[in-house]
Design a protein around this motif. Structure first.
Motif, PDB file in Angstrom:
ATOM      1  N   GLU A 397       2.714   6.572 -26.985  1.00  0.00           N
ATOM      2  CA  GLU A 397       4.058   6.144 -27.363  1.00  0.00           C
ATOM      3  C   GLU A 397       5.099   6.700 -26.395  1.00  0.00           C
ATOM      4  O   GLU A 397       6.012   5.976 -25.968  1.00  0.00           O
ATOM      5  CB  GLU A 397       4.370   6.591 -28.796  1.00  0.00           C
ATOM      6  N   ASP A 398       4.960   7.978 -26.021  1.00  0.00           N
ATOM      7  CA  ASP A 398       5.884   8.570 -25.050  1.00  0.00           C
ATOM      8  C   ASP A 398       5.757   7.895 -23.688  1.00  0.00           C
ATOM      9  O   ASP A 398       6.759   7.666 -22.993  1.00  0.00           O
ATOM     10  CB  ASP A 398       5.612  10.068 -24.905  1.00  0.00           C
ATOM     11  N   LEU A 399       4.525   7.580 -23.292  1.00  0.00           N
ATOM     12  CA  LEU A 399       4.300   6.925 -22.007  1.00  0.00           C
ATOM     13  C   LEU A 399       4.928   5.536 -21.978  1.00  0.00           C
ATOM     14  O   LEU A 399       5.602   5.155 -21.007  1.00  0.00           O
ATOM     15  CB  LEU A 399       2.796   6.834 -21.732  1.00  0.00           C
ATOM     16  N   LYS A 400       4.745   4.764 -23.034  1.00  0.00           N
ATOM     17  CA  LYS A 400       5.322   3.422 -23.072  1.00  0.00           C
ATOM     18  C   LYS A 400       6.847   3.455 -23.114  1.00  0.00           C
ATOM     19  O   LYS A 400       7.520   2.627 -22.487  1.00  0.00           O
ATOM     20  CB  LYS A 400       4.770   2.652 -24.283  1.00  0.00           C
ATOM     21  N   GLN A 401       7.414   4.432 -23.825  1.00  0.00           N
ATOM     22  CA  GLN A 401       8.865   4.585 -23.838  1.00  0.00           C
ATOM     23  C   GLN A 401       9.384   4.937 -22.448  1.00  0.00           C
ATOM     24  O   GLN A 401      10.430   4.439 -22.009  1.00  0.00           O
ATOM     25  CB  GLN A 401       9.270   5.664 -24.839  1.00  0.00           C
ATOM     26  N   LEU A 402       8.645   5.790 -21.735  1.00  0.00           N
ATOM     27  CA  LEU A 402       9.018   6.161 -20.371  1.00  0.00           C
ATOM     28  C   LEU A 402       8.997   4.949 -19.451  1.00  0.00           C
ATOM     29  O   LEU A 402       9.912   4.739 -18.641  1.00  0.00           O
ATOM     30  CB  LEU A 402       8.042   7.227 -19.864  1.00  0.00           C
ATOM     31  N   ILE A 403       7.964   4.116 -19.589  1.00  0.00           N
ATOM     32  CA  ILE A 403       7.851   2.901 -18.769  1.00  0.00           C
ATOM     33  C   ILE A 403       9.029   1.968 -19.012  1.00  0.00           C
ATOM     34  O   ILE A 403       9.636   1.447 -18.069  1.00  0.00           O
ATOM     35  CB  ILE A 403       6.519   2.185 -19.083  1.00  0.00           C
ATOM     36  N   HIS A 464       5.631   7.337  -7.769  1.00  0.00           N
ATOM     37  CA  HIS A 464       6.828   7.562  -8.586  1.00  0.00           C
ATOM     38  C   HIS A 464       6.450   7.493 -10.067  1.00  0.00           C
ATOM     39  O   HIS A 464       6.860   8.349 -10.875  1.00  0.00           O
ATOM     40  CB  HIS A 464       7.882   6.508  -8.258  1.00  0.00           C
ATOM     41  N   TYR A 465       5.663   6.514 -10.428  1.00  0.00           N
ATOM     42  CA  TYR A 465       5.144   6.322 -11.799  1.00  0.00           C
ATOM     43  C   TYR A 465       4.348   7.557 -12.227  1.00  0.00           C
ATOM     44  O   TYR A 465       4.565   8.133 -13.307  1.00  0.00           O
ATOM     45  CB  TYR A 465       4.268   5.066 -11.759  1.00  0.00           C
ATOM     46  N   ARG A 466       3.439   7.999 -11.359  1.00  0.00           N
ATOM     47  CA  ARG A 466       2.610   9.162 -11.659  1.00  0.00           C
ATOM     48  C   ARG A 466       3.454  10.422 -11.810  1.00  0.00           C
ATOM     49  O   ARG A 466       3.235  11.246 -12.700  1.00  0.00           O
ATOM     50  CB  ARG A 466       1.568   9.338 -10.548  1.00  0.00           C
ATOM     51  N   ARG A 467       4.447  10.597 -10.924  1.00  0.00           N
ATOM     52  CA  ARG A 467       5.292  11.796 -10.982  1.00  0.00           C
ATOM     53  C   ARG A 467       6.084  11.847 -12.290  1.00  0.00           C
ATOM     54  O   ARG A 467       6.261  12.915 -12.884  1.00  0.00           O
ATOM     55  CB  ARG A 467       6.246  11.828  -9.785  1.00  0.00           C
ATOM     56  N   GLU A 472       7.152  14.416 -17.382  1.00  0.00           N
ATOM     57  CA  GLU A 472       7.529  14.215 -18.783  1.00  0.00           C
ATOM     58  C   GLU A 472       6.411  14.518 -19.782  1.00  0.00           C
ATOM     59  O   GLU A 472       6.699  14.890 -20.933  1.00  0.00           O
ATOM     60  CB  GLU A 472       7.982  12.754 -18.982  1.00  0.00           C
ATOM     61  N   LEU A 473       5.148  14.384 -19.362  1.00  0.00           N
ATOM     62  CA  LEU A 473       4.071  14.393 -20.358  1.00  0.00           C
ATOM     63  C   LEU A 473       3.012  15.479 -20.181  1.00  0.00           C
ATOM     64  O   LEU A 473       2.455  15.961 -21.167  1.00  0.00           O
ATOM     65  CB  LEU A 473       3.368  13.024 -20.367  1.00  0.00           C
ATOM     66  N   TYR A 477       1.573  17.883 -23.349  1.00  0.00           N
ATOM     67  CA  TYR A 477       0.306  17.581 -24.015  1.00  0.00           C
ATOM     68  C   TYR A 477      -0.884  18.360 -23.426  1.00  0.00           C
ATOM     69  O   TYR A 477      -2.023  18.081 -23.784  1.00  0.00           O
ATOM     70  CB  TYR A 477       0.026  16.084 -23.938  1.00  0.00           C
ATOM     71  N   SER A 478      -0.614  19.325 -22.553  1.00  0.00           N
ATOM     72  CA  SER A 478      -1.687  20.092 -21.888  1.00  0.00           C
ATOM     73  C   SER A 478      -2.676  19.156 -21.202  1.00  0.00           C
ATOM     74  O   SER A 478      -3.907  19.284 -21.343  1.00  0.00           O
ATOM     75  CB  SER A 478      -2.418  20.987 -22.900  1.00  0.00           C
ATOM     76  N   ALA A 479      -2.135  18.197 -20.462  1.00  0.00           N
ATOM     77  CA  ALA A 479      -2.952  17.188 -19.797  1.00  0.00           C
ATOM     78  C   ALA A 479      -3.241  17.599 -18.352  1.00  0.00           C
ATOM     79  O   ALA A 479      -2.368  18.109 -17.649  1.00  0.00           O
ATOM     80  CB  ALA A 479      -2.232  15.836 -19.812  1.00  0.00           C
ATOM     81  N   TYR A 480      -4.480  17.362 -17.922  1.00  0.00           N
ATOM     82  CA  TYR A 480      -4.898  17.664 -16.554  1.00  0.00           C
ATOM     83  C   TYR A 480      -5.597  16.449 -15.975  1.00  0.00           C
ATOM     84  O   TYR A 480      -6.318  15.742 -16.676  1.00  0.00           O
ATOM     85  CB  TYR A 480      -5.825  18.883 -16.526  1.00  0.00           C
ATOM     86  N   GLU A 481      -5.405  16.237 -14.681  1.00  0.00           N
ATOM     87  CA  GLU A 481      -5.961  15.045 -14.039  1.00  0.00           C
ATOM     88  C   GLU A 481      -7.471  15.152 -13.831  1.00  0.00           C
ATOM     89  O   GLU A 481      -8.016  16.237 -13.620  1.00  0.00           O
ATOM     90  CB  GLU A 481      -5.287  14.807 -12.681  1.00  0.00           C
TER      91      GLU A 481
END
Length: 539
Positions: A397-403, A464-467, A472-473, A477-481
Motif C-alpha cells: 500500500e505504501d509502495l503504490k501510494q508512492l508511485i 530514481h524509482y528504486r531510490r 521511503e520503505l 520495514y527492515s527490507a534488504y535487497e
C-alpha cells in the motif's frame, strides 16, 4: 526469447549462411551460459545457429567461427566489430552488465577445477565463480577472470529412500528436475526461471514462493567447496556447521561450490488457480491464502486496485483435479488482447508479433509513459504463518501510494512472494525464529529499445524509482535487497552507508574472516564483492 528488430537482418543472414553450410564441421560462437557445450559442439552448424541465435537474450550474433576443438564456449559479442580472438565479452542474462576477459575457464572434472584453483592462487590471479549469468546485477562477472562449471553437470547419486540427490554444481535446475523425475522426486521449491546452475542459485539466496517453503539454499544438506587455502573441503550441519551455514549463501566469496547434496520431496502434480481481486478482499483472506496454499503470489497493477492472485497446490489423490467453471469463455477472456494485437499488426505493417514483441512495441512507443509501462527485489519479515504481521500488505500500500504521488511510470506487475526462514547466515531471509516468514517484493522496468538515449532515460528512471523505495520503505520495514539484484552506488558516502546497513543485518565480520582464511589472496573477489564487504573492515 525476443530478438529485437534491429537484430533480425543479422539473424536472417546467419540462418541463411547456416542453412547453406549444413555440412560444415566448424562450430559457431556460443554463449558461455548456454546449456553444456560438450554436447552442443557436436551438433551441426545449422542446429546450433537456429537454437543459439534465436534464443540469445537481445544479443546480436557475430558470425565469427571458433575452432572445432575449442575447450570452452565463447560469449556472443554484443558488438558489430570483431574483437581479438582471445577476448571474451560476457554479458548477464538481462544484458544490463557485461565484462571483457581473456580468462574464462570451464573445467570438466573436479581435478581440473582443483588444479585451476591452485595455479590461480599461486599467481594471485583472480578467477571469480560465475553460474548461468542470470543475476540482474552481474554479481558473478569479473574482468580479471571467471570459472564456470557448465561442463560439470552430472547427477552423481540419488537416494530414493532418503529423498536426497548429490549433483555437480554446474547442473541446471531444469536438467536436475528432469534427471530425478524417474525416481519420483523433485525439488521442494525453485524460481520461475530454471536455467540457473545449482551452484549459483544457492549462492545468491534465490527462492520460489510459499510461506511454508524456505529459500533454495535451505534445501542444501551438504556441499563440497574448492578453496585456495584448504583445498577441497566437505561441509554440512554436522561437519564444520558454522562454515556450512555461512557458505550455503556465500556469494561466491568463500570457494567454488563443486558438489551439492539436496533434500528433495516426492514428485506431485500441481494445479494452478489464477483470479483477480482487490485490496479490501485480499486483506480479509490474506492469512488463509498464506496458510492453505503450498505456493501463492500476488501481482499488483499500479494505478489500479486490482490484484492478481496465483495459487498452486498438489492435486488430491482421491478427489482428482478440482472442477471449475470459468466466468468467461476463452474467447471472451482474451478478446481485448486480440484487438490490441490486430491494431499493432496494422500499425507496424508486419505479419506477426510474439507476446514479448507486442509488449516491447507498446513500451517503445513511449517508454516513460505510465499508461504503457517497466529489477530490484527486497526481502523483509512478515510475522509468522500462524500470526502474519500484515506488514507485507502495508508495504504494498505504501509502495503504490508512492508511485501515484510521484507519478512513477511503474510497470505491471509488482510481484509479491513469500518464503519460510533460512538458517543460512547471509540469506536475506535468515532468522533464528523457526516459524518466521518473509515477504519478497520485486519492482521492474523493461529495456525494450536499442536506442541509447531511451535506454539511459529508462535506466535513470528505474534508479530514481528504486531510490524512492529505498528512502521511503526499506528502513521502515527492515527490507534488504536480494543479493542478485543489489547495485553498488558510485558515491563514496552512499557506499559507506550501504556497508553500514549490511552490517546491521548480516554477520559481515564472520564472513570476511572466513574469506581471509579460505581465500587469502582474494582470487574469488570482484569489484562488487569488494565494495559490499571491504576486507579492511574484517574483525
Amino acid at each position: 526469447r525476443f530478438v529485437h528488430p534491429l537484430c533480425r537482418k543479422q539473424c536472417r543472414e546467419l540462418f541463411v549462411s547456416g542453412a547453406q553450410s549444413t555440412t560444415s564441421s566448424t562450430a559457431v560462437p556460443l554463449n558461455p551460459f548456454a546449456p553444456p557445450s560438450r554436447r552442443q559442439s557436436r551438433r551441426s552448424f545449422q542446429t546450433i545457429t537456429t537454437h543459439q541465435t534465436l534464443f540469445a537474450h537481445s544479443q546480436p550474433p557475430l558470425p565469427r567461427r571458433l575452432r572445432r576443438n575449442a575447450k570452452h564456449k565463447k560469449a556472443q559479442l554484443f558488438r558489430y566489430a570483431p574483437l581479438p580472438e582471445d577476448l571474451h565479452t560476457v554479458s548477464n542474462w538481462s544484458g544490463t552488465h557485461e565484462v571483457q576477459t581473456r580468462n574464462f575457464h570451464q573445467p570438466e572434472t573436479l581435478e581440473e577445477l582443483e588444479k585451476l584453483m591452485k595455479d590461480a592462487d599461486e599467481k594471485k590471479a583472480r578467477i571469480r565463480p560465475v553460474g548461468s549469468g542470470l543475476s540482474p546485477n552481474g554479481i558473478g562477472l569479473s574482468r580479471a577472470g571467471m570459472v564456470n562449471l557448465g561442463l560439470m553437470d552430472k547427477v552423481l547419486q540419488v537416494d530414493k529412500e532418503k529423498k536426497t540427490v548429490r549433483v555437480q554444481a554446474g547442473i541446471r535446475v531444469q536438467q536436475l528436475v528432469d534427471g530425478i523425475k524417474e525416481y519420483g522426486l523433485t525439488l521442494q521449491n525453485f524460481a520461475s526461471i530454471r536455467e540457473q546452475q545449482i551452484g549459483g542459485i544457492i549462492q545468491v539466496g534465490a527462492h520460489g514462493t510459499g510461506a511454508r517453503l524456505p529459500p533454495i539454499d535451505e534445501q542444501v544438506i551438504s556441499m563440497k567447496l574448492v578453496t585456495p587455502a584448504k583445498g577441497t573441503i566437505e561441509i554440512s550441519k554436522d561437519k564444520e556447521p558454522d562454515l556450512f551455514y555461512l557458505a550455503r549463501c556465500g556469494l561466491g566469496g568463500l570457494g567454488v561450490v563443486a558438489e551439492v547434496t539436496l533434500q528433495c520431496v516426492e514428485r506431485q502434480e500441481l494445479v494452478e488457480h489464477t483470479y483477480v481481486t482487490d485490496m479490501k478482499d485480499l486483506k480479509k483472506n490474506h492469512k488463509k491464502l498464506l496458510s492453505e496454499n503450498k505456493h501463492v503470489k500476488y501481482l499488483y497493477i499500479p494505478y489500479t486496485d486490482a490484484v492478481v492472485v496465483v495459487t498452486c497446490n498438489p492435486i488430491s489423490k482421491w478427489r482428482g483435479p478440482p472442477k471449475f467453471t470459468p466466468k468467461y469463455t476463452k474467447d471472451e477472456a482474451i478478446q481485448h488482447v486480440r484487438d490490441l494485437y490486430k491494431e499493432c499488426l496494422q500499425k507496424y505493417s508486419v505479419d506477426e508479433l510474439s507476446f514479448t514483441e507486442l509488449r516491447d512495441k507498446l513500451i517503445d512507443l513511449d517508454p516513460l509513459n505510465k499508461n504503457h509501462i517497466w529489477v530490484s527485489e527486497t526481502c523483509f519479515p512478515a510475522g509468522s504463518l500462524s500470526k502474519p504481521s500484515m506488514k507485507d500488505l502495508e508495504y504494498i500500500e505504501d509502495l503504490k501510494q508512492l508511485i501515484e504521488k510521484r507519478r512513477i511510470p511503474a510497470p505491471a506487475p509488482i510481484e509479491q512472494r513469500w518464503t519460510a526462514r533460512s538458517r543460512s547466515h547471509m540469506s536475506p531471509a535468515s532468522s533464528s525464529t523457526e516459524d518466521e516468514i518473509f515477504s519478497w517484493v520485486g519492482i521492474i522496468m523493461y529495456l525494450p529499445t536499442m536506442d541509447g538515449r531511451q535506454r539511459k532515460d529508462i535506466t535513470d528512471e528505474f534508479f530514481h524509482y528504486r531510490r524512492l523505495t529505498q528512502t521511503e520503505l526499506w528502513d521502515k520495514y527492515s527490507a534488504y535487497e536480494h543479493w542478485a539484484k543489489i547495485e553498488v552506488p558510485r558515491d563514496k558516502e552512499e557506499q559507506a552507508a550501504l556497508q553500514a546497513r549490511l552490517r546491521e543485518r548480516f554477520p559481515v565480520d564472520a564472513y570476511n574472516t572466513a574469506r581471509k582464511e579460505l581465500d587469502p589472496n582474494r582470487i574469488f573477489a570482484n569489484n562488487k564483492l569488494e565494495k559490499l564487504f571491504p576486507l579492511s573492515q574484517a574483525a
